[in-house]
Design a protein around this motif. Sequence first.
Motif, PDB file in Angstrom:
ATOM      1  N   THR A  98     -29.990 103.559  -9.262  1.00  0.00           N
ATOM      2  CA  THR A  98     -30.014 102.464  -8.297  1.00  0.00           C
ATOM      3  C   THR A  98     -29.108 101.356  -8.803  1.00  0.00           C
ATOM      4  O   THR A  98     -29.155 101.008  -9.988  1.00  0.00           O
ATOM      5  N   VAL A  99     -28.282 100.828  -7.916  1.00  0.00           N
ATOM      6  CA  VAL A  99     -27.391  99.722  -8.241  1.00  0.00           C
ATOM      7  C   VAL A  99     -27.696  98.577  -7.293  1.00  0.00           C
ATOM      8  O   VAL A  99     -27.716  98.776  -6.072  1.00  0.00           O
ATOM      9  N   ARG A 100     -27.931  97.399  -7.830  1.00  0.00           N
ATOM     10  CA  ARG A 100     -28.182  96.193  -7.032  1.00  0.00           C
ATOM     11  C   ARG A 100     -26.851  95.526  -6.727  1.00  0.00           C
ATOM     12  O   ARG A 100     -26.044  95.278  -7.617  1.00  0.00           O
ATOM     13  N   THR A 101     -26.611  95.271  -5.441  1.00  0.00           N
ATOM     14  CA  THR A 101     -25.398  94.556  -5.051  1.00  0.00           C
ATOM     15  C   THR A 101     -25.757  93.091  -4.783  1.00  0.00           C
ATOM     16  O   THR A 101     -26.914  92.768  -4.566  1.00  0.00           O
ATOM     17  N   ALA A 102     -24.764  92.245  -4.779  1.00  0.00           N
ATOM     18  CA  ALA A 102     -24.972  90.824  -4.507  1.00  0.00           C
ATOM     19  C   ALA A 102     -24.592  90.477  -3.078  1.00  0.00           C
ATOM     20  O   ALA A 102     -24.571  89.310  -2.706  1.00  0.00           O
ATOM     21  N   GLY A 103     -24.278  91.468  -2.277  1.00  0.00           N
ATOM     22  CA  GLY A 103     -23.760  91.258  -0.934  1.00  0.00           C
ATOM     23  C   GLY A 103     -22.361  91.824  -0.861  1.00  0.00           C
ATOM     24  O   GLY A 103     -21.919  92.542  -1.759  1.00  0.00           O
ATOM     25  N   LYS A 104     -21.669  91.497   0.212  1.00  0.00           N
ATOM     26  CA  LYS A 104     -20.348  92.067   0.484  1.00  0.00           C
ATOM     27  C   LYS A 104     -19.431  92.009  -0.735  1.00  0.00           C
ATOM     28  O   LYS A 104     -19.314  90.980  -1.385  1.00  0.00           O
ATOM     29  N   GLY A 105     -18.800  93.148  -1.013  1.00  0.00           N
ATOM     30  CA  GLY A 105     -17.848  93.195  -2.114  1.00  0.00           C
ATOM     31  C   GLY A 105     -18.013  94.449  -2.952  1.00  0.00           C
ATOM     32  O   GLY A 105     -18.737  95.373  -2.590  1.00  0.00           O
ATOM     33  N   PHE A 106     -17.334  94.456  -4.078  1.00  0.00           N
ATOM     34  CA  PHE A 106     -17.238  95.624  -4.937  1.00  0.00           C
ATOM     35  C   PHE A 106     -18.077  95.472  -6.200  1.00  0.00           C
ATOM     36  O   PHE A 106     -18.110  94.404  -6.804  1.00  0.00           O
ATOM     37  N   VAL A 107     -18.729  96.567  -6.584  1.00  0.00           N
ATOM     38  CA  VAL A 107     -19.458  96.635  -7.850  1.00  0.00           C
ATOM     39  C   VAL A 107     -18.843  97.788  -8.644  1.00  0.00           C
ATOM     40  O   VAL A 107     -18.860  98.935  -8.185  1.00  0.00           O
ATOM     41  N   ASP A 108     -18.313  97.486  -9.817  1.00  0.00           N
ATOM     42  CA  ASP A 108     -17.714  98.515 -10.664  1.00  0.00           C
ATOM     43  C   ASP A 108     -18.840  99.327 -11.298  1.00  0.00           C
ATOM     44  O   ASP A 108     -19.637  98.792 -12.081  1.00  0.00           O
ATOM     45  N   ILE A 109     -18.931 100.608 -10.951  1.00  0.00           N
ATOM     46  CA  ILE A 109     -19.979 101.470 -11.498  1.00  0.00           C
ATOM     47  C   ILE A 109     -19.412 102.500 -12.478  1.00  0.00           C
ATOM     48  O   ILE A 109     -20.119 103.414 -12.892  1.00  0.00           O
ATOM     49  N   THR A 110     -18.161 102.318 -12.876  1.00  0.00           N
ATOM     50  CA  THR A 110     -17.494 103.276 -13.753  1.00  0.00           C
ATOM     51  C   THR A 110     -18.252 103.479 -15.056  1.00  0.00           C
ATOM     52  O   THR A 110     -18.491 104.615 -15.477  1.00  0.00           O
ATOM     53  N   GLU A 111     -18.610 102.405 -15.724  1.00  0.00           N
ATOM     54  CA  GLU A 111     -19.269 102.511 -17.024  1.00  0.00           C
ATOM     55  C   GLU A 111     -20.623 103.191 -16.901  1.00  0.00           C
ATOM     56  O   GLU A 111     -20.995 104.011 -17.736  1.00  0.00           O
ATOM     57  N   ARG A 112     -21.344 102.871 -15.848  1.00  0.00           N
ATOM     58  CA  ARG A 112     -22.662 103.485 -15.653  1.00  0.00           C
ATOM     59  C   ARG A 112     -22.535 104.999 -15.463  1.00  0.00           C
ATOM     60  O   ARG A 112     -23.272 105.773 -16.046  1.00  0.00           O
ATOM     61  N   ILE A 113     -21.578 105.426 -14.648  1.00  0.00           N
ATOM     62  CA  ILE A 113     -21.373 106.850 -14.419  1.00  0.00           C
ATOM     63  C   ILE A 113     -20.814 107.506 -15.687  1.00  0.00           C
ATOM     64  O   ILE A 113     -21.196 108.627 -16.041  1.00  0.00           O
ATOM     65  N   SER A 114     -19.957 106.810 -16.396  1.00  0.00           N
ATOM     66  CA  SER A 114     -19.407 107.337 -17.656  1.00  0.00           C
ATOM     67  C   SER A 114     -20.506 107.609 -18.674  1.00  0.00           C
ATOM     68  O   SER A 114     -20.456 108.621 -19.398  1.00  0.00           O
ATOM     69  N   ARG A 115     -21.501 106.730 -18.761  1.00  0.00           N
ATOM     70  CA  ARG A 115     -22.625 106.949 -19.682  1.00  0.00           C
ATOM     71  C   ARG A 115     -23.426 108.189 -19.295  1.00  0.00           C
ATOM     72  O   ARG A 115     -23.864 108.948 -20.156  1.00  0.00           O
ATOM     73  N   ILE A 116     -23.625 108.387 -17.999  1.00  0.00           N
ATOM     74  CA  ILE A 116     -24.355 109.576 -17.529  1.00  0.00           C
ATOM     75  C   ILE A 116     -23.591 110.838 -17.909  1.00  0.00           C
ATOM     76  O   ILE A 116     -24.183 111.818 -18.370  1.00  0.00           O
ATOM     77  N   VAL A 117     -22.268 110.808 -17.743  1.00  0.00           N
ATOM     78  CA  VAL A 117     -21.441 111.960 -18.116  1.00  0.00           C
ATOM     79  C   VAL A 117     -21.532 112.201 -19.623  1.00  0.00           C
ATOM     80  O   VAL A 117     -21.719 113.337 -20.070  1.00  0.00           O
TER      81      VAL A 117
END
Length: 137
Positions: free
Chosen positions: A10-29
Amino acid sequence: MSMGRVTSITVRTAGKGFVDITERISRIVADAGVSEGLTTVFLQHTSASLLVQENADPSVRSDLEAWMSRNVPENADYAHDSEGPDDMPSHIRTALTAVSVSIPILNGRLALGTWQALYLWEHRRSAHDRHMVVHIA
């Protein structure tokens, strides 16, 4: 027999815009211990999307947001407006982008280019908890 590893996040957004999830997915990999394979990230929503895009210059993301706002405006006399004026435009923006992204794994890492990152693109004005399924094979 298992054909891969599946993780929900689950990723919490702050509203309209971009959230970089690269590091989170990289850790899972990295935790999966797969040296070569494929990562698929699937977003379980219809008013946000996933995007591989430039990570160096933030004006790229602001230009994308501005372009999308011009081409898919709010308050454009949409029939579907039960959740507010940003609801239907968010669905259209998602239809124009993607809710699933596949990225190869090479040497135990996401095979993204030097200037690439994986973003969750929130299309709604308010903050949301966005749920994703990450499959590694």
